[in-house]
Structures are given as C-alpha cells and as structure tokens.
Design an enzyme around this catalytic site. Sequence first.
Site, PDB file in Angstrom:
ATOM      1  N   HIS A  25      40.192  40.462  51.025  1.00  0.00           N
ATOM      2  CA  HIS A  25      40.291  41.917  51.024  1.00  0.00           C
ATOM      3  C   HIS A  25      40.440  42.420  52.449  1.00  0.00           C
ATOM      4  O   HIS A  25      39.761  41.959  53.349  1.00  0.00           O
ATOM      5  CB  HIS A  25      39.037  42.549  50.415  1.00  0.00           C
ATOM      6  CG  HIS A  25      38.954  42.381  48.932  1.00  0.00           C
ATOM      7  ND1 HIS A  25      37.776  42.489  48.248  1.00  0.00           N
ATOM      8  CD2 HIS A  25      39.897  42.118  48.012  1.00  0.00           C
ATOM      9  CE1 HIS A  25      37.992  42.303  46.956  1.00  0.00           C
ATOM     10  NE2 HIS A  25      39.282  42.063  46.788  1.00  0.00           N
ATOM     11  N   GLU A  79      30.288  43.790  49.527  1.00  0.00           N
ATOM     12  CA  GLU A  79      30.896  42.735  50.339  1.00  0.00           C
ATOM     13  C   GLU A  79      30.594  43.034  51.791  1.00  0.00           C
ATOM     14  O   GLU A  79      30.225  44.152  52.133  1.00  0.00           O
ATOM     15  CB  GLU A  79      32.439  42.764  50.180  1.00  0.00           C
ATOM     16  CG  GLU A  79      32.962  42.140  48.928  1.00  0.00           C
ATOM     17  CD  GLU A  79      34.472  42.315  48.800  1.00  0.00           C
ATOM     18  OE1 GLU A  79      35.108  42.818  49.739  1.00  0.00           O
ATOM     19  OE2 GLU A  79      35.003  41.938  47.743  1.00  0.00           O
TER      20      GLU A  79
END
Lengths: 293, 397
Positions: free
Chosen positions: A247, A209
Amino acid sequence: MSVLVNKDSRIVVQGFTGNEGTFHAGQMIEYGTNVIGGVTPGKGGTSHLDRPVFNTVEQSVKEAGANVSIIFVPPAFAADAIMEAAEAGIGLVVAITEGIPTKDMIMVKEYLRGRNTRLVGPNCPGVITPGEAKVGIMPGFVFKKGTVGVVSKSGTLTYEAADQVVKAGLGISTAIGIGGDPIIGTTTLEAVQLFMNDPETEGIIMIGEIGGSLEAEAARWIKSNSNKPVVGFIAGQTAPAGRRMGHAGAIVGGAEDTAAAKMKIMAECGIHVVDSPAVIGATMATVLGKVTA
Amino acid sequence: MNIHEHQGKEILKSFGVAIQEGIVANTSDEAVSAAKKLTEETGTQWWVVKAQIHAGGRGKGGGVKLAKSLEEVKEKSGEIIGMQLVTPQTGAAGKKVHKVLVAQDVYYPGPSETSEFYMSVLLNRQSGRNIIMYSTEGGMDIEEVAEKTPELIYKEEVDPKTGLLPFQARKIAFNLGLSGTAFKEMTRFVTSLYKAYDTIDAALFEINPVLKTSDDKIIAVDSKVDLDENALYRHPDYAAMRDVREEDQTEVEAGEYNLNYVKLDGNVGCMVNGAGLAMATMDIIKLAGGDPANFLDVGGTANAARVEQAFRIILKDPNVKAILVNIFGGIVRCDRVAQGIVDAYKSIGEIPVPIIVRLQGTNAEEAKKIIDDSGLKVYSAILLKEAADLVAEVLKK
C-alpha cells in the site's frame, strides 16, 4: 440497524460495463444487493446485467433514485467519477479503484469539503452489511450477520478478521474497508464513531497498518468517548522503516508511524490490542463475554 | 519512484528553480571534459565530484569530494566511480556508484556570508494538502533538527485551489531571515519549486541544502525527488528516468511479473494475497520464532504461473529456511491456488525447504484435500493459528 449501507440502499455502479464493474456488480446482485443500474458515459439507454445503463450519475439519481455509488472506473478517470457522484447528490461513494494519483485525490478531498457526500476509499474492498447489502469486492459468504463492527485499512485482512469473528460464534454488523492510500475519504475515527452510534453494534474491531496517524487519532477519541469494547491490531510490526509495503500509505516515516508506537497508544487508550492477527476473533468473543465452549 | 540528484536538478531547472550547475560523467575522462565545459559555462574554478546513487548521506561515506584542479577531478572521480558507497541510508552492503555529477563550486567568497537552509515539499496526510517544510538549519540531518530544535522547523500548507500564494512565499523568506536581493530570490525560488512539485506529480522534494551564495543567489545544491508512481502515466519523460540498477534486482524481476516483493533479512519466506494480510503474516512468522525473509503480495489473481514465479523469487534468497503460503480466497478460489502450488512444485522440481500452506475462504476444504493428496512434502492448514504453530514446529526441527 447497521451503518452506511442496508437493504434500502439503492446502488449505482460507476464503470458498470467494464471488466471489473461487470464482474463485481454481478457478484453484488447475486448477493442480493439492490443495484439499480450503472453509469457508463456513452452507453446510456442500453441495458447491462438486466439493469439500466445511464450516461451520467445525475440521471441515475433522478430516474432510478440512486443514493449510493460504487466506483470501478480506471485510476486516470476515478477522481472525476467521485466528484460527479458528489455533484449528483449521492450520499455515499465507495471507491474501489487502486492507483489514483495523489494529486487527483488532493483535489477530490478539497471538492468534498462542505458537501454532504461521504467517501469510502479509494483502494479499498468496500462496505458490507451482511444479509442486506454488499457494496464492494469482498467474498460475501465470509460475513455472517451479527453485532461486531469492523473497520480496516486492508482487504484480505478484513476477510480474515470477519472469518475469525464468525468462527468464534459472533457475526458482523457492518464491515468497512477504508483503504490503504495516503489520502482516503472516511477515516478510522469516523468509522469508529459510526459504530459507537449504532445500537446494533456491540463491539468494534479496528485493523490498522504502519504509516500515518489514523489509528492514534481514533484511539484518543475512543479513550474519552467509548461505550463499547474495541479490539485492535496493527499489521507491519516487522516492517522495516522507509520501505513501502504494498500500500502506498504503508511506509514507516516518523516515530509515531511504527506498529509498536501505534499499539502502545491504542493500549493506553483502553483498546484490547492483540499481537497476533490469529486471535482477533477469539479476543473479541472474550471481551464481549461470549466465548463458546 | 526515486530519481538521481542530477535528474531532479534538470527537472527543477526546467521550472526556473536556480540550481548548482553540473554535468554527468560515467568515467574519469568524461569527468575531466565535464569540468572543462562547466568552467566555460559557469566560470567555476573548483569542482565538486558527487556520486550519483539513490541514497542520502553521500558525503559521510566519501561520495562527495572537492577537486581544485583538473588532475584532482580525474583522480577523485576515478576513486568514486565504481566504488561501493556506504552511507547511513544504504545499509552495510552499500551501493555501487555508476556515475558522478561534476558540479560547480558554489561556496566561493563574495560580499556576504553564505548560509544554508533546508526545504522540502510533501503531503500532509492529515489535511490532505501539500506542505512546504523549511528550516534555517540547512545541510544537517533534518530528523536531528526535528528532535533537538523543533522550533526551527516551519511548515506552510498550500491550498490546492490557489496554489502557493505570494504572501506565503514572502513569509517563508522572512522566516529564513533574508532581506534585499536574497529575499526576492528566495520568494522566486520557493514559488518555482512548488510549481514544479505540483506540475510533475511529485511525492517528495527535499532540497538540503538550499544555499544563499556570497552574492545573494538562492540555489538548490542537492535534490532528492520522489515521483508518484500512480501518476507516471502522465509523465512518460520522467518515467524514463528510472534507473533499475539502483533497485534490488530480485524486486525488479518480481515487478515484471506483477508481484509486489520486498526483500528482508529473515529466514522464513512468505507468499500472501493482499498487502495488509502480507504484513500480518510477517508478524505471525516473528511471533512463531522466525524472521520474515520478505514481503510478497501475489495480488488478486494467484494463478499457477504467478505462484510458481513467486516460489522461484523467494527461493533465490539462500537464507530462506521455510516458506509460509497464506491465501485468503475470496474471489480467488483456494482449490485453484492449491493446484497452482502443486503444479509449481512439480515444475520447479525439488524445493529444498519445508512449505506450510494455509488456504482459507472459497473452497478451502477442497484445497486442503488437493494439497494433502498430492504426496508433496507440504504442511497444510486452514486456520491462521494452525499455520503459525506449523511455522514454529518446522523451525524447531
């Protein structure tokens, strides 16, 4: 072979009798995982899901031979639970809990230095070796036995990749969800190293990510040490800078944090980087020369 | 969680960090009273009127002004309160200013020259430890300093077992070229600053500039304080400092329903379970020729009520020309999500844009059947690739 967990793993569930712990421990047992019992302080001596409940992790090690722990303890108490497992000599601790304060994780990281305990997570889906042990919250049926190792920061994207791998006619040796928090135990690089040393794993899928430098670090090691093909994907090519994308770790800070920068480094290091998350499985099949008609 | 400059300074002061003193005002009349009071307390002759918004670069946008008389305080605060302040960090639309901080003038003349430094405290993700990052080049954009003169940026890592040690505080003061009283003041400043960071569960401190005054005091002239949201349960007093006016109202509303939503500028909305898959879905939209209109993670329990709320939030954005729903059902059963979509559709009434629904995982086939049999104008897919192709097809129409 496989990595981290297998049919010989003896799993103790911390936070066994809570809602999350009960549900997922039940799913793990149904999958065939060797759950030896759980820990809920104050409920020691009772039984839950036909397994013994212990007051401490130490008791579960001494009395039932636990060697892997999975943690469903609420965030305010999760750091303590991880350290208790380490102190009891548990070799692998998988922390599922989401929302642990960063300061607590700084302390955990420090506590684990020099100890023989590997932490996976927190805020992760866990680890699964198909057909042997599911130590996590992933849907077990998606993961079929095979030779592809998966390391990923994301939960559902891991399931997506595994599903594609299986549909491409391959399977999974072990899948490791390392979690998306700023401080995690096992890094992308460490997971890749485990797979490189696993004779059963033939190819590796690395899903990252935006944010942090874990993927670049792994890519640089792969460049000079790899003997297996690696397929990589970075989620967040379209994420704007400075915004947190779900996140806590997924935030673009510096120039090296962006998806484009990571993908460039990975490609330069010989990783088969895909732009689209829809072709992860097909690409793995191609590079392994196992395309089914 | 971000807080305002004046709130950050209050916290710092409570830990013994010297700050540029100031009083908050919501109107220009309040600003004048604040200025008078501040002069009684600090003896300041001039005042700085500072817009309180959650964004940096306020001076560049006209949000920070010096006032040399009470008339000027009234005039300048009147200009700033209510203005739509545009800075390099706010985006073109800017942010409405609701209040100002009337602060003391700290650049007064004295026995020595003033100098400005940069200081921040943050997590070094690689080592899992906090670092103090500081520079002699204060008052400037630190990204620019990092690019042009990286050798002028110093870092001091803190061992969590000991906290910041005295020798580290001295090293920082030496590296900043200080001596005498200013040196001692700086060691005190940085020690208190780190103590504050550690105690309040901060996620970032950025003090730019840290000022050495002409009489050798070391003070925080600005403060950017970001708090760790996961630790707010330990600090209800700081949690109460949240100012929702500074946030996107749709994002605030989404948060009330436990939906993780971030507004973006594109034309294709999306609803996904899981943060990583949500970002990947945004990428798919881009590759299919669209632009993501949002990030939206519905989380692990995508039931009918949440799906409906998610649709309503996405549809508030007039730029949305299509919606892609991408759910990988694990513990969540796809047929239940599908039923939720059908119910939401009926409850909302006519949804004016095409919807592409991709449900994969547990009971995916049953889910596709529910969607296909519902008679709704919904495109259904099982593979991610199929969903991507449908997005491209819909956008061409």
